[in-house]
Write a protein that holds these residues in place. Structure first.
Motif, mmCIF file in Angstrom:
data_model
loop_
_atom_site.group_PDB
_atom_site.id
_atom_site.type_symbol
_atom_site.label_atom_id
_atom_site.label_comp_id
_atom_site.label_asym_id
_atom_site.label_seq_id
_atom_site.Cartn_x
_atom_site.Cartn_y
_atom_site.Cartn_z
ATOM 1 N N ALA A 40 0.823 -1.207 0.000
ATOM 2 C CA ALA A 40 0.000 0.000 0.000
ATOM 3 C C ALA A 40 0.860 1.263 0.000
ATOM 4 C CB ALA A 40 -0.935 -0.009 1.209
ATOM 5 N N ILE A 41 1.914 1.288 0.824
ATOM 6 C CA ILE A 41 2.788 2.462 0.879
ATOM 7 C C ILE A 41 3.444 2.705 -0.474
ATOM 8 C CG2 ILE A 41 4.883 3.432 1.898
ATOM 9 C CD1 ILE A 41 4.214 1.875 4.454
ATOM 10 N N ALA A 42 4.019 1.655 -1.057
ATOM 11 C CA ALA A 42 4.702 1.796 -2.344
ATOM 12 C C ALA A 42 3.732 2.196 -3.445
ATOM 13 C CB ALA A 42 5.404 0.486 -2.702
ATOM 14 N N ALA A 43 2.537 1.614 -3.449
ATOM 15 C CA ALA A 43 1.558 1.915 -4.495
ATOM 16 C C ALA A 43 1.079 3.358 -4.419
ATOM 17 C CB ALA A 43 0.371 0.954 -4.382
ATOM 18 N N VAL A 44 0.829 3.846 -3.208
ATOM 19 C CA VAL A 44 0.344 5.222 -3.057
ATOM 20 C C VAL A 44 1.406 6.217 -3.500
ATOM 21 C CG1 VAL A 44 -0.277 6.981 -1.352
ATOM 22 C CG2 VAL A 44 -1.347 4.729 -1.264
ATOM 23 N N VAL A 45 2.653 6.005 -3.053
ATOM 24 C CA VAL A 45 3.727 6.962 -3.347
ATOM 25 C C VAL A 45 4.130 6.926 -4.823
ATOM 26 C CG1 VAL A 45 6.141 7.499 -2.880
ATOM 27 C CG2 VAL A 45 4.616 6.959 -1.002
ATOM 28 N N ASP A 46 4.171 5.736 -5.413
ATOM 29 C CA ASP A 46 4.603 5.595 -6.798
ATOM 30 C C ASP A 46 3.428 5.735 -7.762
ATOM 31 O OD1 ASP A 46 5.650 4.856 -9.255
ATOM 32 O OD2 ASP A 46 6.839 3.216 -8.469
ATOM 33 N N TRP A 47 2.477 4.821 -7.718
ATOM 34 C CA TRP A 47 1.377 4.823 -8.680
ATOM 35 C C TRP A 47 0.363 5.928 -8.407
ATOM 36 C CZ3 TRP A 47 0.293 -1.136 -7.992
ATOM 37 C CH2 TRP A 47 1.408 -1.851 -8.468
ATOM 38 N N GLY A 48 0.070 6.172 -7.132
ATOM 39 C CA GLY A 48 -0.965 7.144 -6.812
ATOM 40 C C GLY A 48 -0.505 8.588 -6.936
ATOM 41 N N LEU A 49 0.555 8.936 -6.217
ATOM 42 C CA LEU A 49 1.029 10.322 -6.192
ATOM 43 C C LEU A 49 2.097 10.612 -7.241
ATOM 44 C CD1 LEU A 49 1.297 10.790 -2.307
ATOM 45 C CD2 LEU A 49 -0.579 11.478 -3.815
ATOM 46 N N GLY A 50 2.794 9.589 -7.692
ATOM 47 C CA GLY A 50 3.872 9.806 -8.661
ATOM 48 C C GLY A 50 5.041 10.573 -8.084
ATOM 49 N N ALA A 51 5.188 10.563 -6.752
ATOM 50 C CA ALA A 51 6.279 11.317 -6.127
ATOM 51 C C ALA A 51 7.622 10.652 -6.367
ATOM 52 C CB ALA A 51 6.024 11.447 -4.627
#
Length: 358
Positions: free
Chosen positions: A215-226
């Motif tokens: 979940a952490i990796a998906a939100v930061v990478d796929w979700g926010l694109g940070a």
């Protein structure tokens, strides 16, 4: 009859002794309540103090630097000398015969900056990915020194941070999230899934670590694109961090019962996170913190994640061994002393045991 009744009444009606009052107080909810008030107050001050001590005024301590051997022109020598003086002799010089070897040392994170002559000036190559705070300090100091000694200076960031993370803090925050959610998950298992036996507790810890890390990796990478993460590797590092953090709490819960949060918070948050090198790079931390942080789970997590994202092909086993050692010790302590853990269903409750004896 009257006298006897009065005597009994007097015995039962006598005021409790100081010892009896203390025993009654110990059995009440007020004692742990008072203790928690004091602990939370102290923890708040220590929390603020630990982060302020580590991050408020970063000071260089042993910044490894590569100096490319070449024509030892007077202006280059003057510039290097000026840098050492400006950084209070904290520049640790390592000399390399050519630029290629110096760059290899930078990629292997053995040095944080490369200094070399170029025509009538000096080129300073920094790596923002190795630590934004160090790169900024070196760049600003280099410009001041160049102006002072009258040497043309070119500053290059040869390993820049990703565009979505210009300050280099995203890796620190995702590691911090994994650490905190790791032991919070273990706390919730102890409260809401108290009847889990040891093996089941470990398996559930693995389960929430894998899903939480994803979940952490998906939100930061796929979700926010940070961040552009090497997804599987970053996910597994986060999961490993969450599992380790959860098992550290479980270990302390086995040894200390309801007060397990105190050493867990101390090791993982008060000491571990400020010394991890995620917010302030280790050469700018107080020297003791810079060394201790690498041996704690938060520092190991940040180091592993940082190298996976920015230094593919130059990774080290050490941070993974640190996480593995903490996880192994925690699981071993929990398993060996599992009979002391305040949970499980392998022991018959006292009322059930009494009924069975009858």
């Amino acid at each position: 009859m009257t006298s006897g009744t009065g005597g009994d009444h007097g015995a039962h009606g006598r005021p409790p002794t100081r010892r009896e009052k203390w025993e009654t107080y110990k059995q009440s909810p007020y004692l742990p309540g008072v203790v928690l008030v004091l602990i939370v107050s102290a923890a708040a001050g220590l929390f603020a103090g630990s982060y302020t001590y580590a991050m408020a005024n970063p000071t260089p301590h042993r910044v490894p630097a590569a100096v490319v051997e070449g024509p030892r022109t007077p202006y280059a020598v003057e510039f290097v000398k000026g840098m050492e003086e400006a950084l209070d002799a904290s520049l640790e010089l390592n000399r390399y015969p050519d630029a290629a070897q110096a760059r290899a040392a930078l990629d292997e994170q053995k040095v944080f900056v490369i200094l070399r002559s170029a025509g009538k000036g000096v080129v300073m190559q920094v790596a923002g990915a190795s630590g934004a705070t160090v790169a900024q300090l070196l760049g600003e100091t280099g410009i001041k020194v160049a102006d002072t000694v009258g040497v043309p200076l070119t500053v290059e960031d040869v390993k820049p941070l990703q565009k979505g993370d210009p300050r280099g803090l995203a890796l620190f925050y995702i590691s911090l999230a994994a650490v905190i959610m790791g032991f919070l998950g273990a706390i919730q298992l102890s409260v809401h899934a108290r009847a889990l036996i040891p093996l089941e507790r470990i398996l559930f810890t693995i389960a929430y670590a894998l899903l939480g890390g994803f979940a952490i990796a998906a939100v930061v990478d796929w979700g926010l694109g940070a961040l552009d993460l090497p997804f599987v590797q970053s996910w597994l590092i986060l999961a490993f961090t969450m599992f380790t953090s959860g098992m550290v709490f479980t270990m302390f819960n086995t040894l200390m019962g309801r007060w397990a949060m105190i050493p867990t918070w101390g090791v993982m948050v008060l000491l571990g996170n400020p010394s991890s090198g995620g917010a302030v790079s280790w050469p700018l931390l107080p020297s003791l913190l810079g060394h201790v942080g690498r041996w704690l789970p938060p520092g190991a997590s940040v180091n592993a994640q940082h190298t996976a994202v920015y230094y593919q092909g130059h990774q080290y086993l050490f941070p993974y061994l640190v996480l593995a050692a903490w996880a192994l010790v925690s699981c071993t302590v929990f398993w060996v002393w599992r009979h002391r853990h305040p949970g499980g269903r392998d022991r018959m409750p006292e009322h059930a045991a009494a009924a069975a004896r009858v």
